[in-house]
Design a protein around this motif. Structure first.
Motif, short mmCIF file in Angstrom:
data_model
loop_
_atom_site.label_atom_id
_atom_site.label_comp_id
_atom_site.label_asym_id
_atom_site.label_seq_id
_atom_site.Cartn_x
_atom_site.Cartn_y
_atom_site.Cartn_z
N ALA A 121 0.83 -1.20 0.00
CA ALA A 121 0.00 0.00 0.00
C ALA A 121 0.87 1.26 0.00
O ALA A 121 0.59 2.22 -0.71
N ALA A 122 1.94 1.26 0.80
CA ALA A 122 2.82 2.42 0.86
C ALA A 122 3.53 2.63 -0.47
O ALA A 122 3.71 3.78 -0.91
N ALA A 123 3.94 1.55 -1.12
CA ALA A 123 4.59 1.67 -2.42
C ALA A 123 3.62 2.24 -3.45
O ALA A 123 4.00 3.05 -4.30
N ARG A 124 2.38 1.82 -3.36
CA ARG A 124 1.38 2.31 -4.30
C ARG A 124 1.04 3.78 -4.05
O ARG A 124 0.82 4.55 -5.00
N MET A 125 1.02 4.19 -2.78
CA MET A 125 0.59 5.55 -2.45
C MET A 125 1.54 6.61 -2.99
O MET A 125 1.14 7.57 -3.60
N GLY A 126 2.82 6.43 -2.73
CA GLY A 126 3.75 7.47 -3.18
C GLY A 126 5.16 6.95 -3.39
O GLY A 126 6.09 7.72 -3.61
N GLY A 127 5.31 5.65 -3.30
CA GLY A 127 6.63 5.07 -3.48
C GLY A 127 7.40 4.98 -2.18
O GLY A 127 7.11 5.68 -1.20
N LEU A 128 8.39 4.12 -2.15
CA LEU A 128 9.27 3.94 -1.01
C LEU A 128 10.68 4.33 -1.42
O LEU A 128 11.14 3.96 -2.52
N SER A 129 11.37 5.05 -0.57
CA SER A 129 12.73 5.48 -0.90
C SER A 129 13.78 4.48 -0.45
O SER A 129 14.85 4.36 -1.06
N GLU A 130 13.50 3.75 0.62
CA GLU A 130 14.43 2.75 1.14
C GLU A 130 13.65 1.57 1.69
O GLU A 130 12.65 1.76 2.39
N VAL A 131 14.13 0.37 1.40
CA VAL A 131 13.55 -0.84 1.98
C VAL A 131 14.71 -1.78 2.29
O VAL A 131 15.55 -2.05 1.41
N ARG A 132 14.75 -2.28 3.52
CA ARG A 132 15.81 -3.20 3.91
C ARG A 132 15.21 -4.38 4.66
O ARG A 132 14.24 -4.23 5.38
N ILE A 133 15.84 -5.54 4.49
CA ILE A 133 15.48 -6.71 5.29
C ILE A 133 16.75 -7.41 5.72
O ILE A 133 17.64 -7.66 4.91
N VAL A 134 16.85 -7.67 7.02
CA VAL A 134 17.98 -8.40 7.58
C VAL A 134 17.45 -9.71 8.15
O VAL A 134 16.60 -9.71 9.05
N THR A 135 17.93 -10.81 7.61
CA THR A 135 17.52 -12.14 8.06
C THR A 135 18.66 -12.78 8.85
O THR A 135 19.79 -12.83 8.37
N THR A 136 18.34 -13.24 10.05
CA THR A 136 19.34 -13.88 10.90
C THR A 136 18.89 -15.30 11.21
O THR A 136 17.76 -15.50 11.67
N THR A 209 14.69 -17.72 14.29
CA THR A 209 14.99 -17.08 13.02
C THR A 209 14.33 -15.71 13.01
O THR A 209 13.13 -15.60 13.28
N SER A 210 15.10 -14.67 12.72
CA SER A 210 14.53 -13.33 12.77
C SER A 210 14.62 -12.65 11.41
O SER A 210 15.56 -12.88 10.64
N HIS A 211 13.62 -11.83 11.13
CA HIS A 211 13.58 -11.00 9.94
C HIS A 211 13.21 -9.59 10.39
O HIS A 211 12.14 -9.38 10.98
N VAL A 212 14.08 -8.63 10.14
CA VAL A 212 13.81 -7.23 10.49
C VAL A 212 13.67 -6.45 9.19
O VAL A 212 14.61 -6.37 8.39
N ILE A 213 12.48 -5.90 8.98
CA ILE A 213 12.17 -5.17 7.75
C ILE A 213 11.97 -3.71 8.11
O ILE A 213 11.19 -3.38 9.01
N THR A 214 12.67 -2.82 7.42
CA THR A 214 12.47 -1.39 7.60
C THR A 214 12.21 -0.76 6.24
O THR A 214 12.76 -1.19 5.22
N ALA A 215 11.37 0.26 6.22
CA ALA A 215 11.04 0.94 4.96
C ALA A 215 10.70 2.39 5.25
O ALA A 215 10.16 2.72 6.32
N GLU A 216 11.03 3.25 4.30
CA GLU A 216 10.74 4.67 4.41
C GLU A 216 10.15 5.16 3.10
O GLU A 216 10.57 4.73 2.02
N GLY A 217 9.17 6.05 3.22
CA GLY A 217 8.56 6.61 2.02
C GLY A 217 7.60 7.72 2.37
O GLY A 217 7.45 8.09 3.54
N SER A 218 6.92 8.23 1.36
CA SER A 218 6.02 9.36 1.59
C SER A 218 4.82 8.99 2.45
O SER A 218 4.21 9.85 3.09
N ALA A 219 4.47 7.70 2.48
CA ALA A 219 3.33 7.27 3.30
C ALA A 219 3.69 7.15 4.78
O ALA A 219 2.81 7.19 5.64
N GLY A 220 4.98 6.98 5.08
CA GLY A 220 5.40 6.83 6.46
C GLY A 220 6.66 6.00 6.58
O GLY A 220 7.28 5.64 5.58
#
Length: 260
Positions: A121-136, A209-220
């Motif tokens: 939804a955030a990608a559709r609204m205005g795009g995302l500038s950064e998306v990261r996922i760290v899997t441990t 097992t952990s997955h940490v997802i972070t994202a930034e964009g115009s939606a939040g």
């Protein structure tokens, strides 16, 4: 809805038995397709052709290679396909065959992670500038066939966390096909393989097992952390995955009142 399961390992076996036992309202198991020499006890076994002919939905739990080899013929025959090994869809040509040719429909399973709907939804609204996922994951579960013996031994004897790779999601998915379906899921949700940076960390002491997802964009700004217990049958995958598959089958079999 008549269901066949492709693959009968740590994921497919759980899914097949649950459907067989009536745990998914509206779904009926017609059989499993598997490559092992010994048939799984208590489950009807089919070849691929019979599964395509008899099933309304085939659930892929057999890995990226099996999906690439068999998936296109399944959807081309008009049978719907639910994909667990979403990492295979880093191959744009395969994704196009499965998604666009039909008449069978392609469905994706979220597997071991959540939050994909918000990211989409955030990608559709205005795009995302950064998306990261760290899997441990536990270090020994991340040993790959392409590693030389010194690299593999490093993971066997590790005493502290080691970052094995940090790269665009497409590259990480190719390097760790059994462990990076989550990175592929994030990339597919946001619609950009190159935007998503994925990292794989080997931790000898990791209890979960952990997955940490972070994202930034115009939606939040968004941060999701998922910590799953490994599957007792296969520590390389999370124990919750077959239950995510069953939830997805349940939504397709009886969608009324379910989250889309």
């Amino acid at each position: 809805m008549k269901v066949a399961i492709l693959g009968c390992g740590a994921i497919g076996g759980v899914v097949a038995r649950a459907v067989r036992d009536g745990e998914v309202p509206g779904a009926e198991l017609v059989g499993v397709v598997h490559a092992e020499r010994t048939d799984p006890p208590g489950l009807p076994v089919l070849d691929v052709e019979a599964a395509i002919e008899q099933a309304d939905l085939i659930v892929e739990c057999a890995g990226q290679r099996a999906l690439a080899e068999l998936g296109p013929s399944i959807v081309a025959a008009g049978t719907d396909l639910l994909v667990v090994s979403v990492g295979a869809l880093a191959d744009d040509a395969l994704l196009a065959k499965l998604r666009d040719t039909g008449p069978g429909r392609l469905h994706l399973c979220s597997g071991a992670i959540g939050g994909l709907d918000v990211l989409a939804a955030a990608a559709r609204m205005g795009g995302l500038s950064e998306v990261r996922i760290v899997t441990t994951k536990k270090a020994t579960t991340l040993i790959q066939k392409w590693m030389d013996e010194p690299a593999a031994q490093r993971l066997r004897t590790a005493v502290e966390p080691v970052e094995l790779m940090r790269a665009p999601a497409r590259a990480v998915t190719a390097a760790f096909p059994a462990s990076a379906n989550v990175a592929a899921s994030v990339a597919l949700a946001v619609g950009d393989w190159d935007l998503v940076e994925a990292a794989v960390v080997a931790d000898p002491e990791a209890p979960l097992t952990s997955h940490v997802i972070t994202a930034e964009g115009s939606a939040g700004d968004y941060r999701f952390e998922i910590r799953n217990h490994p599957s007792p049958a296969n520590p390389a995958t999370s124990g919750v995955v077959p239950h995510a598959v069953l939830a997805a089958v349940g939504r397709l079999a009886a969608p009324t009142g379910a989250f889309a």
